[in-house]
Each structure stands twice: as structure tokens, then as C-alpha cells.
Design an enzyme around this catalytic site. Structure first.
Site, PDB file in Angstrom:
ATOM      1  N   CYS A 124       0.814  -1.222   0.000  1.00  0.00           N
ATOM      2  CA  CYS A 124       0.000   0.000   0.000  1.00  0.00           C
ATOM      3  C   CYS A 124       0.844   1.267   0.000  1.00  0.00           C
ATOM      4  O   CYS A 124       0.532   2.239  -0.708  1.00  0.00           O
ATOM      5  CB  CYS A 124      -0.947  -0.003   1.198  1.00  0.00           C
ATOM      6  SG  CYS A 124      -0.145  -0.363   2.785  1.00  0.00           S
ATOM      7  N   GLY A 155      -3.606  -0.682   8.027  1.00  0.00           N
ATOM      8  CA  GLY A 155      -2.590  -1.497   7.380  1.00  0.00           C
ATOM      9  C   GLY A 155      -2.349  -2.816   8.084  1.00  0.00           C
ATOM     10  O   GLY A 155      -1.800  -3.752   7.485  1.00  0.00           O
ATOM     11  N   ARG A 230       4.085   3.582  12.280  1.00  0.00           N
ATOM     12  CA  ARG A 230       2.654   3.403  12.539  1.00  0.00           C
ATOM     13  C   ARG A 230       2.166   4.563  13.401  1.00  0.00           C
ATOM     14  O   ARG A 230       2.795   4.911  14.407  1.00  0.00           O
ATOM     15  CB  ARG A 230       2.400   2.079  13.266  1.00  0.00           C
ATOM     16  CG  ARG A 230       0.913   1.742  13.407  1.00  0.00           C
ATOM     17  CD  ARG A 230       0.336   1.250  12.090  1.00  0.00           C
ATOM     18  NE  ARG A 230       0.867  -0.057  11.718  1.00  0.00           N
ATOM     19  CZ  ARG A 230       0.656  -0.622  10.528  1.00  0.00           C
ATOM     20  NH1 ARG A 230      -0.046   0.006   9.605  1.00  0.00           N
ATOM     21  NH2 ARG A 230       1.175  -1.801  10.252  1.00  0.00           N
ATOM     22  N   HIS A 237      -2.988   6.438   4.842  1.00  0.00           N
ATOM     23  CA  HIS A 237      -1.550   6.595   5.054  1.00  0.00           C
ATOM     24  C   HIS A 237      -1.084   7.959   4.557  1.00  0.00           C
ATOM     25  O   HIS A 237      -1.600   8.485   3.574  1.00  0.00           O
ATOM     26  CB  HIS A 237      -0.767   5.532   4.270  1.00  0.00           C
ATOM     27  CG  HIS A 237      -0.868   4.146   4.822  1.00  0.00           C
ATOM     28  ND1 HIS A 237      -1.481   3.844   6.011  1.00  0.00           N
ATOM     29  CD2 HIS A 237      -0.403   2.958   4.320  1.00  0.00           C
ATOM     30  CE1 HIS A 237      -1.387   2.524   6.228  1.00  0.00           C
ATOM     31  NE2 HIS A 237      -0.742   1.985   5.212  1.00  0.00           N
TER      32      HIS A 237
END
Length: 333
Positions: A124, A155, A230, A237
């Protein structure tokens, strides 16, 4: 495959939104999710347990697979035996030389040559970055990329999103939050650790960006270095990207290229506080780009900020766009 997961559910929404032509829809999942029903275009479909029965994929044109790398490897030959094109969302085949790794806005024609009947959907973070890199690379070849990612809970899957929500509730209630899906508490925190660490000190997530970008952009000489973090965001994102090009590119040239690029929306007016944010990008299709500026440390450098929905463009939408790209070329033949 993987119909009950976060990406599987997004597949159903994206197929409908993209007006994907469906004569027959088959849903597969684990033994645990088998028997669950979902509605698609007003009709109910029941998830069937995934088995090694090759007849399950007889007559299938496209198989969208999002059930993990081990499942993809186990069932790839069964899926493709009858002629189905397997578009795989896992990391199982991404770096195989005979499996194209495709982002349609960047290298769509690669999808037209898939000798094993498998096309890999990139990671991604790589997807959204290369969509943003393409218009710059078209102006002048990119020689070096540095990127810092700010990756949402999505994710790590639906359970990770639920864990982030529950951690916030627990903290608000004065309780100690549970940590299961992440290395540390994510609520009110940042974790500079996604996937496992490799011998060179980078994580596998960071190495995916390094290797996949080279393959997608057909640029083995391209240097890519990533730090993946993260963050306590639900599903979009963000990436801070620095590029060095062969020839100097002005900020005005870069903005014009972004504004015209396929799959990109330019949001870049800092004076009016206009720039991409994950809260605004959630659930939307494009890669949003902003904060475009000259790199003060490099006369041939540019810096910009990119945001995109991880479940959508970072997974389901890109896979569906691959299938649509292939079908558009079939009609041209």
C-alpha cells in the site's frame, strides 16, 4: 478470496463504485467465515469455504485475492489452472520475475503480460508513492527517493483498527489499554516499527518500498530509502517524500505535473491551510499531494506530502483498476 476481511469488504464496495461488469460473483473465505452472507447490488451472496477443489474457479475471469501470502501461494495454481487471472494483494509473488507488479497509472501495460496468470498488487505504501512519483519522473528521471511514512492502523487489518478504537476508550475510562496487534500501545503514540526487522536494520515494510518501487518504475538504478512509522490514524496513510531528479525541476513545474497526473489530486495552498490530511482522504480514491517545495539541502531536489486511503487505493481499488485496465485493452485488440 478473503471476502470477510477489511480489504475483502472494500473490494465489494469498489467493484460496485467502479461499475465493474459482474455476471457471477463468488465469495471465498476461511472455515470460520464460511456461511456468512453479504449483499452486492441488491443480491445476497454466501461465503464459501476455500478448498483445493479446482472446480470452484471454473469459468472465473478474475480472482481478487486478499487472504495472506501463505494462502496465495497454496492456492495460486488451483486458481489459475482454468484460465483465471489472479490479482493478488499479498506479498507472495511481488518480486517474482515472471509476475508483474502493477499500478495502472504508472505501469499498466505490464499487466498485459502475466505468464503465470498472476498479477501482484504492490504494498500500500508503495502504491501511493509511485503514483505521486510518476509525474515528476516524466519531467526528469528520478535518481533518489527518501520517504518517511505515517501509516494508519488499517494497514494491520480490521482487528488492528478495532484495537486502536478500544485503546482510546480504555484510556478515557482510566483503564490500561490492551496491546495485541502492535508492538506497543498505538493510541497517543507513534511506533517506528512495521513488520519484522531485517539484517540491515530496515524492516521488511521499508525494504518492500525499496525493492517494489524499482520494479514498478523499471528503474533498477533508482535509490530508495524508507522509514515506516505506525500512527494512531484509522485508515489513510501519509508520506513525506524527498526526490532528487537528473535535471532540476521548479516547484511550478512540479505542481503543474501533479495537477495533470492521473490518479493525483493537488491540494497545495499553505496560505489558506490547504494540504492533504488522512482524515479527509479516508474513503476516497485519489492520491492527494501537497506541501510541494524545493529541497533546501539539494539543488535538484523536491519535497512533498502525499496522502491516500490505505484500504482503497492501497489495496482494493488498485486491484480492481488492474482488471479494468486489462479489459480496456482486450476491447482494443
Amino acid at each position: 478470496m478473503g471476502a470477510s476481511g477489511a480489504v475483502g469488504q472494500e473490494f465489494l464496495r469498489v467493484l460496485d463504485e467502479q461499475n465493474f461488469p459482474v455476471d457471477n460473483l463468488l465469495l471465498f473465505g476461511s472455515k470460520r467465515s464460511a456461511g456468512t452472507s453479504y449483499t452486492f447490488r441488491g443480491q445476497s451472496y454466501t461465503v464459501k469455504e476455500l478448498t483445493a477443489n479446482p472446480n470452484d474457479f471454473k469459468g472465473v475471469d478474475f480472482a481478487f485475492v486478499s487472504a495472506g501470502a501463505s494462502v496465495s501461494r497454496e492456492y495460486a495454481d488451483i486458481i489459475t489452472a482454468g484460465g483465471a487471472i489472479m490479482i493478488d494483494n499479498s506479498s507472495a509473488f511481488r518480486m517474482d520475475a515472471d509476475v508483474p507488479l502493477v499500478v495502472p497509472e504508472v505501469n499498466g501495460d505490464d499487466a498485459l503480460t502475466a505468464p503465470r496468470g498472476i498479477i501482484a498488487n504492490p504494498n500500500c505504501t508503495t502504491i501511493q508513492m509511485v503514483v505521486a512519483l510518476k509525474p515528476i519522473n516524466d519531467l526528469s528521471p528520478i535518481s533518489r527517493v527518501h520517504v518517511a511514512t505515517y501509516q494508519a492502523a488499517s494497514g494491520a487489518g480490521a482487528a488492528a483498527m478495532q484495537e486502536l478504537e478500544q485503546q482510546h476508550r480504555s484510556i478515557a475510562d482510566g483503564e490500561t489499554p490492551e496491546v495485541n496487534k502492535f508492538a506497543w500501545q498505538l493510541a497517543y503514540n507513534l511506533i517506528p516499527h512495521i513488520d519484522v526487522f531485517t539484517d540491515n536494520g530496515y524492516t521488511k515494510e521499508e525494504m518492500k518500498m525499496h525493492l517494489e518501487t524499482k520494479k514498478i518504475m523499471h528503474a533498477p538504478e533508482l535509490e530508495v530509502s524508507a522509514t515506516c512509522v505506525r500512527v494512531p490514524v484509522m485508515r489513510a496513510h501519509s508520506e513525506a517524500i524527498w526526490v532528487e531528479t537528473r535535471d532540476a525541476i521548479t516547484v511550478e513545474q512540479a505542481r503543474e505535473a501533479f495537477a495533470k497526473a492521473d490518479g493525483v489530486v493537488l491540494l497545495d495552498n499553505p496560505a489558506e491551510k490547504v494540504y492533504p490530511m488522512p482524515l479527509d482522504a479516508a474513503g476516497l480514491d485519489p492520491v492527494f499531494v501537497g506541501r510541494v517545495r524545493a529541497d533546501l539541502a539539494n539543488p535538484r531536489g523536491l519535497s512533498f506530502w502525499a496522502v491516500s486511503d490505505q484500504i482503497k487505493k492501497g489495496a482494493a481499488l488498485n486491484a480492481v483498476q488492474i482488471a479494468l485496465y486489462i479489459m480496456s485493452r482486450w476491447r482494443m485488440l
